[in-house]
Design an enzyme around this catalytic site. Structure first.
Site, mmCIF file in Angstrom:
data_model
loop_
_atom_site.group_PDB
_atom_site.id
_atom_site.type_symbol
_atom_site.label_atom_id
_atom_site.label_comp_id
_atom_site.label_asym_id
_atom_site.label_seq_id
_atom_site.Cartn_x
_atom_site.Cartn_y
_atom_site.Cartn_z
ATOM 1 N N LYS A 82 0.849 -1.214 0.000
ATOM 2 C CA LYS A 82 0.000 0.000 0.000
ATOM 3 C C LYS A 82 0.874 1.250 0.000
ATOM 4 O O LYS A 82 0.653 2.189 -0.770
ATOM 5 C CB LYS A 82 -0.925 0.005 1.232
ATOM 6 C CG LYS A 82 -1.789 -1.248 1.357
ATOM 7 C CD LYS A 82 -2.680 -1.220 2.577
ATOM 8 C CE LYS A 82 -1.961 -1.289 3.912
ATOM 9 N NZ LYS A 82 -1.222 -2.556 4.161
ATOM 10 N N ARG B 14 -9.408 0.593 9.197
ATOM 11 C CA ARG B 14 -8.958 -0.780 9.450
ATOM 12 C C ARG B 14 -9.979 -1.593 10.217
ATOM 13 O O ARG B 14 -9.725 -2.765 10.503
ATOM 14 C CB ARG B 14 -7.683 -0.714 10.275
ATOM 15 C CG ARG B 14 -6.438 -1.032 9.502
ATOM 16 C CD ARG B 14 -5.328 -0.929 10.475
ATOM 17 N NE ARG B 14 -4.162 -1.618 10.125
ATOM 18 C CZ ARG B 14 -3.132 -1.079 9.482
ATOM 19 N NH1 ARG B 14 -3.216 0.137 9.023
ATOM 20 N NH2 ARG B 14 -2.055 -1.770 9.291
ATOM 21 N N ARG C 135 11.969 -5.904 4.247
ATOM 22 C CA ARG C 135 11.730 -4.454 4.096
ATOM 23 C C ARG C 135 12.694 -3.660 4.976
ATOM 24 O O ARG C 135 12.985 -4.031 6.110
ATOM 25 C CB ARG C 135 10.296 -4.115 4.502
ATOM 26 C CG ARG C 135 10.071 -2.596 4.566
ATOM 27 C CD ARG C 135 8.630 -2.209 4.668
ATOM 28 N NE ARG C 135 7.968 -2.698 5.856
ATOM 29 C CZ ARG C 135 6.671 -2.559 6.095
ATOM 30 N NH1 ARG C 135 5.895 -1.958 5.207
ATOM 31 N NH2 ARG C 135 6.144 -3.033 7.197
ATOM 32 N N ARG D 134 11.611 -2.088 10.773
ATOM 33 C CA ARG D 134 10.547 -1.734 11.719
ATOM 34 C C ARG D 134 10.439 -2.786 12.814
ATOM 35 O O ARG D 134 10.614 -3.971 12.560
ATOM 36 C CB ARG D 134 9.205 -1.625 10.973
ATOM 37 C CG ARG D 134 8.992 -0.271 10.368
ATOM 38 C CD ARG D 134 7.803 -0.176 9.441
ATOM 39 N NE ARG D 134 6.585 -0.840 9.878
ATOM 40 C CZ ARG D 134 5.424 -0.766 9.212
ATOM 41 N NH1 ARG D 134 5.353 -0.057 8.091
ATOM 42 N NH2 ARG D 134 4.355 -1.386 9.641
ATOM 43 N N ARG E 223 0.084 -9.603 13.106
ATOM 44 C CA ARG E 223 -0.596 -8.553 12.323
ATOM 45 C C ARG E 223 -1.519 -9.170 11.282
ATOM 46 O O ARG E 223 -2.593 -8.651 11.017
ATOM 47 C CB ARG E 223 0.454 -7.668 11.636
ATOM 48 C CG ARG E 223 1.163 -6.745 12.622
ATOM 49 C CD ARG E 223 2.464 -6.226 12.057
ATOM 50 N NE ARG E 223 2.332 -5.412 10.875
ATOM 51 C CZ ARG E 223 3.333 -5.175 10.032
ATOM 52 N NH1 ARG E 223 4.528 -5.701 10.244
ATOM 53 N NH2 ARG E 223 3.141 -4.415 8.986
HETATM 54 P P1 AP5 Z 1 4.907 -1.656 1.689
HETATM 55 O O1 AP5 Z 1 4.526 -0.770 0.538
HETATM 56 O O2 AP5 Z 1 5.720 -1.082 2.794
HETATM 57 O O3 AP5 Z 1 3.628 -2.441 2.246
HETATM 58 P P2 AP5 Z 1 2.382 -1.928 3.071
HETATM 59 O O4 AP5 Z 1 1.162 -2.603 2.517
HETATM 60 O O5 AP5 Z 1 2.365 -0.436 3.136
HETATM 61 O O6 AP5 Z 1 2.754 -2.621 4.458
HETATM 62 P P3 AP5 Z 1 2.711 -2.085 5.955
HETATM 63 O O7 AP5 Z 1 3.440 -3.139 6.751
HETATM 64 O O8 AP5 Z 1 3.238 -0.702 6.059
HETATM 65 O O9 AP5 Z 1 1.224 -2.146 6.223
HETATM 66 P P4 AP5 Z 1 0.554 -2.245 7.577
HETATM 67 O O10 AP5 Z 1 -0.833 -1.987 7.147
HETATM 68 O O11 AP5 Z 1 0.767 -3.463 8.358
HETATM 69 O O12 AP5 Z 1 1.333 -1.149 8.449
HETATM 70 P P5 AP5 Z 1 0.945 0.324 8.898
HETATM 71 O O13 AP5 Z 1 2.178 1.122 8.857
HETATM 72 O O14 AP5 Z 1 -0.255 0.828 8.178
HETATM 73 O O15 AP5 Z 1 5.684 -2.906 1.040
HETATM 74 C C1 AP5 Z 1 6.205 -3.923 1.869
HETATM 75 C C2 AP5 Z 1 7.578 -4.374 1.296
HETATM 76 O O16 AP5 Z 1 7.376 -5.013 0.027
HETATM 77 C C3 AP5 Z 1 8.552 -3.215 1.024
HETATM 78 O O17 AP5 Z 1 9.848 -3.661 1.298
HETATM 79 C C4 AP5 Z 1 8.395 -2.932 -0.483
HETATM 80 O O18 AP5 Z 1 9.573 -2.417 -1.049
HETATM 81 C C5 AP5 Z 1 8.063 -4.318 -1.006
HETATM 82 N N1 AP5 Z 1 7.154 -4.299 -2.132
HETATM 83 C C6 AP5 Z 1 5.985 -3.613 -2.232
HETATM 84 N N2 AP5 Z 1 5.377 -3.885 -3.387
HETATM 85 C C7 AP5 Z 1 6.162 -4.794 -4.032
HETATM 86 C C8 AP5 Z 1 6.063 -5.480 -5.272
HETATM 87 N N3 AP5 Z 1 5.010 -5.318 -6.079
HETATM 88 N N4 AP5 Z 1 7.027 -6.347 -5.605
HETATM 89 C C9 AP5 Z 1 8.091 -6.552 -4.780
HETATM 90 N N5 AP5 Z 1 8.257 -5.918 -3.586
HETATM 91 C C10 AP5 Z 1 7.299 -5.065 -3.241
HETATM 92 O O19 AP5 Z 1 0.482 0.075 10.410
HETATM 93 C C11 AP5 Z 1 1.395 -0.316 11.401
HETATM 94 C C12 AP5 Z 1 0.667 -0.451 12.738
HETATM 95 O O20 AP5 Z 1 0.091 0.831 13.125
HETATM 96 C C13 AP5 Z 1 -0.499 -1.432 12.775
HETATM 97 O O21 AP5 Z 1 -0.083 -2.760 13.003
HETATM 98 C C14 AP5 Z 1 -1.335 -0.857 13.930
HETATM 99 O O22 AP5 Z 1 -0.779 -1.182 15.180
HETATM 100 C C15 AP5 Z 1 -1.186 0.648 13.751
HETATM 101 N N6 AP5 Z 1 -2.230 1.231 12.893
HETATM 102 C C16 AP5 Z 1 -2.041 1.880 11.700
HETATM 103 N N7 AP5 Z 1 -3.199 2.298 11.191
HETATM 104 C C17 AP5 Z 1 -4.169 1.909 12.063
HETATM 105 C C18 AP5 Z 1 -5.587 2.030 12.069
HETATM 106 N N8 AP5 Z 1 -6.257 2.639 11.065
HETATM 107 N N9 AP5 Z 1 -6.265 1.504 13.125
HETATM 108 C C19 AP5 Z 1 -5.623 0.911 14.158
HETATM 109 N N10 AP5 Z 1 -4.286 0.748 14.208
HETATM 110 C C20 AP5 Z 1 -3.556 1.255 13.169
#
Ligand code: AP5
Length: 221
Positions: free
Chosen positions: A13, A88, A127, A160, A171
């Site tokens: 994402k 979420r 990552r 991270r 997660r």
């Molecule tokens: P990346 O683009 O970083 O993936 P992502 O989907 O953004 O993954 P996240 O881990 O950031 O999502 P998340 O939803 O768990 O975390 P968030 O920060 O929102 O890509 C991942 C890797 O793959 C990278 O290395 C990239 O280079 C590679 N890649 C990407 N696309 C590729 C492709 N096509 N081919 C090859 N490689 C590729 O949330 C973290 C925490 O915050 C949560 O666990 C929770 O505790 C809290 N939180 C955040 N938002 C909320 C909410 N709304 N409600 C409650 N808690 C929340």
């Protein structure tokens, strides 16, 4: 324009949000980034969120809604925004529906990035992110030019805390229980486009862009 990027951890994402942002000048609102910055800065929000984020649990809805309400009324959001990682839970989605109704705004499209379990584990464990500017790298698919350093700003690359394999698994469970029901929720509102997130970044972006073009939300280029 309001776009929501929905999908499991590691579906890409954040990576797609960067690609969209290169073409459309609206802010990306990543609740994950906002929370991690707050934790790093030791703010009250950071202290309240820290244990949830680091252990892979969801931060309580009331804290998230406070973040969203404060962020979307800022001036740079006047022409729209891209949500990365929000909503979420069904409750967050319903709350946002009522806020957007009050603000006379509407969600234009929800992109659901579907990725396999193996791909998620592999991508997240390799990552790395820049500790200064947040740029996302992957040791296998998108490594930095100089090991351990950000290409953009020279900042140190870090892993991270929640990218350890046991926390990734947690997660994913939370995602299945609390976030996956949103697919059905937005399908019901005819707002959902599913993208196969296992394919490479440019192919995924092409699909997203074609949909935005088809909806007349962007021009051809
Ligand atoms: P990346 O683009 O970083 O993936 P992502 O989907 O953004 O993954 P996240 O881990 O950031 O999502 P998340 O939803 O768990 O975390 P968030 O920060 O929102 O890509 C991942 C890797 O793959 C990278 O290395 C990239 O280079 C590679 N890649 C990407 N696309 C590729 C492709 N096509 N081919 C090859 N490689 C590729 O949330 C973290 C925490 O915050 C949560 O666990 C929770 O505790 C809290 N939180 C955040 N938002 C909320 C909410 N709304 N409600 C409650 N808690 C929340």
């Amino acid at each position: 324009m309001i776009i929501i990027l929905l999908g499991p951890p590691g579906a890409g994402k954040g990576t797609i949000a960067v690609e969209i942002k290169k073409k459309i000048d609206i802010p990306v609102i990543s609740t994950g980034d906002i929370l991690r910055n707050a934790i790093q800065d030791g703010t009250k929000l950071g202290q309240e969120a820290q244990d949830f984020v680091n252990s892979g649990k969801l931060v309580p809805d009331f804290l998230i809604m406070k973040i969203i309400e404060n962020r979307i009324i800022q001036q740079d959001c006047n022409h729209g925004f891209i949500f990365d990682g929000f909503p979420r839970t069904i409750h967050q989605a319903q709350e946002f529906d009522s806020i957007s109704h009050q603000l006379k705004k509407k969600i234009d499209q929800v992109f659901y990035f579907e990725a396999s379990h193996e791909v998620i584990i592999e991508r997240l464990s390799s990552r790395r992110v820049c500790s200064q500017c947040g740029m996302i790298y992957n040791l296998n698919y998108n490594p930095p030019r100089i090991q351990g350093k950000c290409d953009q700003c020279g900042g140190a690359l870090i892993q991270r805390d929640d990218d350890q394999v046991d926390t990734i698994e947690k997660r994913l469970k939370v995602y299945q229980n609390d976030t996956l029901p949103l697919v059905h929720y937005y399908q019901g509102k005819k707002l959902l486009t599913t993208i196969n997130a296992d394919q490479d970044v440019q192919d995924r972006f092409k699909e997203v862009w074609e949909k935005l073009t088809e909806l007349n939300l962007v021009g051809e280029n």
